[in-house]
Design an enzyme around this catalytic site. Structure first.
Site, PDB file in Angstrom:
ATOM      1  N   ASP A   8       0.858  -1.175   0.000  1.00  0.00           N
ATOM      2  CA  ASP A   8       0.000   0.000   0.000  1.00  0.00           C
ATOM      3  C   ASP A   8       0.902   1.235   0.000  1.00  0.00           C
ATOM      4  O   ASP A   8       2.089   1.147   0.365  1.00  0.00           O
ATOM      5  CB  ASP A   8      -0.896  -0.030   1.246  1.00  0.00           C
ATOM      6  CG  ASP A   8      -1.650   1.264   1.425  1.00  0.00           C
ATOM      7  OD1 ASP A   8      -2.361   1.671   0.484  1.00  0.00           O
ATOM      8  OD2 ASP A   8      -1.524   1.896   2.497  1.00  0.00           O
ATOM      9  N   TYR A  10      -0.129   5.148   0.896  1.00  0.00           N
ATOM     10  CA  TYR A  10      -0.314   6.185   1.925  1.00  0.00           C
ATOM     11  C   TYR A  10      -0.595   5.537   3.283  1.00  0.00           C
ATOM     12  O   TYR A  10      -1.556   4.803   3.438  1.00  0.00           O
ATOM     13  CB  TYR A  10      -1.444   7.130   1.519  1.00  0.00           C
ATOM     14  CG  TYR A  10      -1.183   7.760   0.164  1.00  0.00           C
ATOM     15  CD1 TYR A  10      -0.175   8.701   0.005  1.00  0.00           C
ATOM     16  CD2 TYR A  10      -1.902   7.361  -0.962  1.00  0.00           C
ATOM     17  CE1 TYR A  10       0.091   9.261  -1.246  1.00  0.00           C
ATOM     18  CE2 TYR A  10      -1.648   7.917  -2.212  1.00  0.00           C
ATOM     19  CZ  TYR A  10      -0.651   8.864  -2.344  1.00  0.00           C
ATOM     20  OH  TYR A  10      -0.377   9.404  -3.579  1.00  0.00           O
ATOM     21  N   ARG A  39      -7.127  13.341   6.755  1.00  0.00           N
ATOM     22  CA  ARG A  39      -6.936  11.921   6.465  1.00  0.00           C
ATOM     23  C   ARG A  39      -8.226  11.127   6.691  1.00  0.00           C
ATOM     24  O   ARG A  39      -8.598  10.278   5.875  1.00  0.00           O
ATOM     25  CB  ARG A  39      -5.805  11.363   7.336  1.00  0.00           C
ATOM     26  CG  ARG A  39      -5.578   9.864   7.261  1.00  0.00           C
ATOM     27  CD  ARG A  39      -5.120   9.395   5.895  1.00  0.00           C
ATOM     28  NE  ARG A  39      -4.723   7.987   5.895  1.00  0.00           N
ATOM     29  CZ  ARG A  39      -4.573   7.265   4.794  1.00  0.00           C
ATOM     30  NH1 ARG A  39      -4.775   7.798   3.586  1.00  0.00           N
ATOM     31  NH2 ARG A  39      -4.210   5.998   4.867  1.00  0.00           N
ATOM     32  N   SER A 113      -2.559   0.935  -4.696  1.00  0.00           N
ATOM     33  CA  SER A 113      -3.001   2.078  -3.905  1.00  0.00           C
ATOM     34  C   SER A 113      -4.260   2.717  -4.470  1.00  0.00           C
ATOM     35  O   SER A 113      -4.534   2.648  -5.669  1.00  0.00           O
ATOM     36  CB  SER A 113      -1.874   3.123  -3.881  1.00  0.00           C
ATOM     37  OG  SER A 113      -2.332   4.363  -3.395  1.00  0.00           O
ATOM     38  N   ASN A 114      -5.008   3.365  -3.562  1.00  0.00           N
ATOM     39  CA  ASN A 114      -6.114   4.221  -3.972  1.00  0.00           C
ATOM     40  C   ASN A 114      -5.638   5.416  -4.793  1.00  0.00           C
ATOM     41  O   ASN A 114      -6.420   6.018  -5.527  1.00  0.00           O
ATOM     42  CB  ASN A 114      -6.829   4.778  -2.729  1.00  0.00           C
ATOM     43  CG  ASN A 114      -7.811   3.790  -2.121  1.00  0.00           C
ATOM     44  OD1 ASN A 114      -8.242   2.835  -2.777  1.00  0.00           O
ATOM     45  ND2 ASN A 114      -8.161   4.016  -0.864  1.00  0.00           N
TER      46      ASN A 114
END
Lengths: 214, 214
Positions: A8, A10, A39, A113-114
């Site tokens: 991942d 972040y 966040r 990752s997003n």
């Protein structure tokens, strides 16, 4: 048998609170609080938009979340300030163990990752880890965010391996749960003091430094 | 043209922070903080489980979230304490405007909630509003949580109306966004000081008292 190690981004490689000092300079006394709210809203918006079928790119979601966090804390940044923070987000600091760990790990290494593809490439370049990461897989490819199974399945599809041959490393407990649900071999790297999530998925092995993967 | 008025339950009719005093008695100095973390985790778990395709009934999710909130705040309740809080959750207090508003509104009136059917019936009974609510629609029916479109579609399916004939009232901004995304006529009732969510769905009309619906 691990065929590929996937990280991942972040909260795992890059510190999502790495702009706290900049926020503090802009909004004295509220930098940390805004960073935390930012966040939380960023994640909330990825989940809500995925459930609603209203995906938007991660940079859009991240800017919306920053604006919401500023709303919460009673500050009113102009568009230039938002743009400057979003530009800075493209070079978030990597955690100190990242460089040495990626140097030492056998490949192939990948990111799932997003984040949007340009954001992730920029962050890898800024952190000096582009040469170690062979493949970057993004929510851009599927227009849905974690922990929807479709984004995790990008990894076995891309590498032609089975789910249990994927070693997946994340600092986000809910991401670990999503990856475990599709059958990945999951390792949690602890990046803070949050207790394990209670999502009925058990707890994966936890490390505190990515060099422990070697 | 409104054919049915539908209410969200928790955060709209019933106060999810109504157990703060009980939590404070059990864990002095931490009641409010635990209540806030509990609610956040409860919502997070509904979204994450829906995305993962790992639905569990709302009472399970709610108990898991309470345990997580206790983990965060460093307290360690036994199973009896969790059971007692979950029992108390079945009779959460209604906001003071709820009874008078439901008395005055033309029917049919319904609830559409993440809550399990027994929890919702118990809460309606405890608040004395069972006679005013003709239909209770629950995530139990679809095994997915808001804001997935499938749960909202229970309303037009049940009443044989079009989406734009549904007047939907919620105190949760993200729930308003989800309902707007399926075409409901949405009204936000403000139950706190949170700013509007930035989910690209615009802002619905906002009221501060359900009697303003009449």
């Amino acid at each position: 048998m691990t065929a590929v190690t996937v990280f991942d981004a972040y909260g795992t490689l890059f510190d999502p609170h790495g702009l706290t000092e900049r926020l503090e300079t802009a909004f004295p006394g509220r930098g940390r609080a805004i960073s935390v709210s930012w966040r939380h809203a960023q994640l909330r918006y990825t989940w809500l938009r995925s459930l609603m079928g209203r995906w938007a790119p991660f940079d859009v979601v991240t800017a919306d979340a920053l604006r919401w966090a500023c709303d919460v804390h009673g500050v009113d940044p102009d568009d230039e300030m938002i743009d400057a923070m979003m530009e800075a987000y493209r070079s978030l600091p990597a955690y100190p163990d990242v460089g040495p760990a990626l140097e030492a790990l056998p490949g192939p290494l990948a990111i799932l990752s997003n984040g949007s593809h340009p954001m992730l490439q920029a962050a890898c370049n800024a952190a000096g880890i582009s040469d170690q990461i062979q493949v970057v897989l993004s929510s851009d490819h599927v227009s849905v965010y974690k922990p929807d199974p479709r984004i995790y399945r990008l990894v076995p599809d891309r590498f032609g391996v089975t789910a249990d041959e994927v070693r997946f490393v994340s600092g986000n407990g809910w991401d670990c749960a999503g990856a475990a649900a599709v059958g990945f071999d999951v390792i949690h790297v602890s990046r803070g003091s949050e207790p394990p999530e209670r999502l009925g998925a058990g707890s994966p092995p936890t490390i505190v430094d990515l060099r422990d993967l070697v």
